[in-house]
Design a protein around this motif. Structure first.
Motif, PDB file in Angstrom:
ATOM      1  N   GLU A 124      -7.131 -13.827   9.807  1.00  0.00           N
ATOM      2  CA  GLU A 124      -7.959 -13.575   8.622  1.00  0.00           C
ATOM      3  C   GLU A 124      -7.989 -12.094   8.236  1.00  0.00           C
ATOM      4  O   GLU A 124      -7.905 -11.742   7.052  1.00  0.00           O
ATOM      5  CB  GLU A 124      -9.380 -14.073   8.884  1.00  0.00           C
ATOM      6  CG  GLU A 124     -10.320 -13.948   7.704  1.00  0.00           C
ATOM      7  CD  GLU A 124     -10.038 -14.953   6.595  1.00  0.00           C
ATOM      8  OE1 GLU A 124     -10.435 -14.693   5.447  1.00  0.00           O
ATOM      9  OE2 GLU A 124      -9.404 -15.993   6.886  1.00  0.00           O
ATOM     10  N   THR A 125      -8.108 -11.217   9.239  1.00  0.00           N
ATOM     11  CA  THR A 125      -8.181  -9.775   8.936  1.00  0.00           C
ATOM     12  C   THR A 125      -6.892  -9.280   8.289  1.00  0.00           C
ATOM     13  O   THR A 125      -6.914  -8.473   7.352  1.00  0.00           O
ATOM     14  CB  THR A 125      -8.452  -8.963  10.219  1.00  0.00           C
ATOM     15  OG1 THR A 125      -7.481  -9.329  11.227  1.00  0.00           O
ATOM     16  CG2 THR A 125      -9.857  -9.229  10.731  1.00  0.00           C
ATOM     17  N   ASP A 126      -5.746  -9.765   8.768  1.00  0.00           N
ATOM     18  CA  ASP A 126      -4.461  -9.376   8.189  1.00  0.00           C
ATOM     19  C   ASP A 126      -4.331  -9.908   6.770  1.00  0.00           C
ATOM     20  O   ASP A 126      -3.829  -9.221   5.877  1.00  0.00           O
ATOM     21  CB  ASP A 126      -3.302  -9.906   9.047  1.00  0.00           C
ATOM     22  CG  ASP A 126      -3.227  -9.222  10.399  1.00  0.00           C
ATOM     23  OD1 ASP A 126      -3.887  -8.182  10.568  1.00  0.00           O
ATOM     24  OD2 ASP A 126      -2.507  -9.720  11.279  1.00  0.00           O
ATOM     25  N   GLN A 127      -4.792 -11.135   6.572  1.00  0.00           N
ATOM     26  CA  GLN A 127      -4.746 -11.724   5.228  1.00  0.00           C
ATOM     27  C   GLN A 127      -5.536 -10.867   4.242  1.00  0.00           C
ATOM     28  O   GLN A 127      -5.049 -10.548   3.155  1.00  0.00           O
ATOM     29  CB  GLN A 127      -5.329 -13.139   5.234  1.00  0.00           C
ATOM     30  CG  GLN A 127      -4.479 -14.183   5.913  1.00  0.00           C
ATOM     31  CD  GLN A 127      -5.099 -15.570   5.771  1.00  0.00           C
ATOM     32  OE1 GLN A 127      -5.703 -15.888   4.755  1.00  0.00           O
ATOM     33  NE2 GLN A 127      -4.952 -16.388   6.807  1.00  0.00           N
ATOM     34  N   GLN A 128      -6.762 -10.495   4.623  1.00  0.00           N
ATOM     35  CA  GLN A 128      -7.613  -9.720   3.729  1.00  0.00           C
ATOM     36  C   GLN A 128      -6.990  -8.372   3.398  1.00  0.00           C
ATOM     37  O   GLN A 128      -7.069  -7.887   2.266  1.00  0.00           O
ATOM     38  CB  GLN A 128      -9.005  -9.525   4.362  1.00  0.00           C
ATOM     39  CG  GLN A 128      -9.788 -10.816   4.544  1.00  0.00           C
ATOM     40  CD  GLN A 128      -9.922 -11.608   3.247  1.00  0.00           C
ATOM     41  OE1 GLN A 128     -10.153 -11.048   2.176  1.00  0.00           O
ATOM     42  NE2 GLN A 128      -9.749 -12.924   3.332  1.00  0.00           N
ATOM     43  N   GLU A 129      -6.359  -7.765   4.389  1.00  0.00           N
ATOM     44  CA  GLU A 129      -5.725  -6.459   4.178  1.00  0.00           C
ATOM     45  C   GLU A 129      -4.571  -6.568   3.174  1.00  0.00           C
ATOM     46  O   GLU A 129      -4.438  -5.744   2.255  1.00  0.00           O
ATOM     47  CB  GLU A 129      -5.213  -5.920   5.516  1.00  0.00           C
ATOM     48  CG  GLU A 129      -4.659  -4.510   5.432  1.00  0.00           C
ATOM     49  CD  GLU A 129      -4.225  -3.984   6.788  1.00  0.00           C
ATOM     50  OE1 GLU A 129      -3.296  -3.165   6.833  1.00  0.00           O
ATOM     51  OE2 GLU A 129      -4.828  -4.409   7.817  1.00  0.00           O
ATOM     52  N   ILE A 130      -3.742  -7.612   3.331  1.00  0.00           N
ATOM     53  CA  ILE A 130      -2.603  -7.806   2.431  1.00  0.00           C
ATOM     54  C   ILE A 130      -3.076  -8.133   1.016  1.00  0.00           C
ATOM     55  O   ILE A 130      -2.561  -7.604   0.030  1.00  0.00           O
ATOM     56  CB  ILE A 130      -1.678  -8.921   2.971  1.00  0.00           C
ATOM     57  CG1 ILE A 130      -1.019  -8.480   4.277  1.00  0.00           C
ATOM     58  CG2 ILE A 130      -0.606  -9.285   1.932  1.00  0.00           C
ATOM     59  CD1 ILE A 130      -0.274  -9.588   5.004  1.00  0.00           C
ATOM     60  N   LEU A 131      -4.072  -8.997   0.909  1.00  0.00           N
ATOM     61  CA  LEU A 131      -4.577  -9.392  -0.399  1.00  0.00           C
ATOM     62  C   LEU A 131      -5.264  -8.220  -1.106  1.00  0.00           C
ATOM     63  O   LEU A 131      -5.230  -8.119  -2.333  1.00  0.00           O
ATOM     64  CB  LEU A 131      -5.556 -10.558  -0.257  1.00  0.00           C
ATOM     65  CG  LEU A 131      -4.926 -11.892   0.197  1.00  0.00           C
ATOM     66  CD1 LEU A 131      -6.008 -12.922   0.504  1.00  0.00           C
ATOM     67  CD2 LEU A 131      -3.977 -12.430  -0.868  1.00  0.00           C
ATOM     68  N   ALA A 132      -5.860  -7.328  -0.340  1.00  0.00           N
ATOM     69  CA  ALA A 132      -6.481  -6.141  -0.933  1.00  0.00           C
ATOM     70  C   ALA A 132      -5.417  -5.203  -1.496  1.00  0.00           C
ATOM     71  O   ALA A 132      -5.615  -4.561  -2.539  1.00  0.00           O
ATOM     72  CB  ALA A 132      -7.335  -5.417   0.112  1.00  0.00           C
TER      73      ALA A 132
END
Length: 399
Positions: free
Chosen positions: A322-330
């Motif tokens: 989840e943390t990696d997803q949020q970083e990429i989407l940001a």
């Protein structure tokens, strides 16, 4: 040391007329002192008068043999060191003729990225000015349809070099500022115009220059100021189409392109059957696809002529923590516009370029390969999967 010495790189398949073009430029450009890096010095016609006039310079070391041109091998270091020595000389221009089996992107990267060795960054002393690809108008369609590998033709860099001839040609065409369409005297005008339209569809950004015996005006390929790495990297027709920058169609020759998109996965057996009956009207296809039985990994499909390959293109973002997803989407908010609550970023986007394509039929038959509503509810891991295993990049794959 001079700064920003312009560099032109000549690429093109064996026999296309690269060396003839190089000789033509050396004999018809009188304003500059030109240094040359080639793979076979014996083929370059440097006469004594040119050397005497100071129009040609070379280092004492053996000129660089670029062979396969891959940046991951020592040849890249040789090229960088050779060009750095040339840049220290009293010269105005550098011409590099890569081998007929060389991919242009790694050569360009040598001028774009700083070398690991301290103190060598070609961008400080040189400016990559133009990437030129020479295309043999008379042989293009024969090579396109041959299905032969470089190994078949005994032209491979080594025994592991499994590249197909058409893949190499397409790589050279799609990464160019200038395409020299050579030997037009050997083809009918209608065939020449159709091929020009195809080349434009494959690379809408490139300037196409027609020639006989590689005779082109030097200003078409020297000091053009056309090269921009990011722009050229995004210049291929399939990339532009994928980014919704639609390439205008050539009505006269029925050359067109479109993107097939789906947010449902393919059934592996039905997709395999579709690939085995590939429409002959498609001359180039590339893009990413989602297959149900390999739900975590994105697939990359690439086709040119008889060459068709699929390989893994990394995990879908939705698979990551989840943390990696949020970083990429940001970092890339545009991804959110197509993010699915259930399946995340999984989707299929395939670009098709062809002549007289039946777009409606291609879309309909691909839709039939998607999972049905009932299959969407089943365990996808139980589906029979006859497709070849995904593999990573091979040593000569820079896609």
């Amino acid at each position: 040391m001079k700064s920003n010495i312009p560099v032109t790189v000549l690429s093109g398949y064996l026999g296309s007329g690269k060396t003839t073009l190089l000789n033509h430029l050396l004999h018809n450009q009188t304003d500059w002192k030109i240094a040359v890096v080639v793979n076979d010095m014996s083929e370059v016609n440097i006469d004594a008068s040119m050397v005497k006039q100071g129009r040609f310079k070379r280092t004492e070391e053996k000129l660089v043999e670029l062979q396969n041109g891959c940046i991951c091998c020592t040849l890249r270091e040789d090229l960088i060191q050779e060009v750095e020595k040339l840049a220290a000389m009293d010269i105005d221009y550098i011409l590099i003729e890569s081998t007929g089996i060389s991919e242009p992107i790694p050569v360009a990267q040598s001028f774009t990225y700083e070398d690991e060795e301290p103190g060598i960054h070609l961008g400080e002393n040189c400016r990559l000015d133009t990437m030129v690809t020479v295309v043999d108008a008379n042989r293009f369609w024969d090579d396109y349809a041959s299905g032969e590998t470089l190994l078949d033709r005994q032209q491979a860099a080594d025994e592991t070099d499994a590249r197909e001839v058409i893949d190499l040609l397409i790589d050279q065409i799609e990464f160019a500022n200038v395409i020299v369409l050579n030997k037009i005297d050997l083809v009918k005008s209608s065939d020449r115009d159709e091929l020009k339209a195809v080349l434009h569809q494959l690379n809408p950004e490139a300037r196409i220059v027609e020639s006989e015996f590689s005779r082109v005006a030097p200003e078409e390929v020297l000091n053009t100021g056309r090269f921009d790495f990011e722009k050229v990297s995004q210049g291929a027709g399939w990339i532009k189409e994928l980014n919704e920058d639609h390439v205008p169609e050539s009505d006269e020759y029925n050359i067109s392109s479109f993107v097939y998109r789906s947010k449902k996965p393919f059934h592996p057996e039905r997709l395999m059957a579709w690939l085995e009956n590939w429409p002959s009207s498609i001359i180039r296809a590339k893009g990413f696809f989602w297959i149900a039985s390999r739900n975590d990994i994105a697939g990359l499909l690439s086709q040119a002529g008889t060459s068709l390959s699929i390989q893994g293109a990394g995990e879908w973002i939705a698979v990551l923590p989840e943390t990696d997803q949020q970083e990429i989407l940001a970092e890339d908010p545009e991804l959110l516009t197509r993010w699915d609550d259930t399946y995340g970023d999984r989707l299929t986007e395939l670009v098709f370029i062809g002549i007289e394509m039946d777009q409606k039929k291609i879309i309909e038959t691909l839709d039939q390969c998607l999972l049905s509503e009932r299959e969407m509810e089943e365990d996808w891991k139980t589906f029979a999967d006859p497709l070849p295993e995904f593999t990573g990049d091979h040593p000569h794959d820079h896609s």
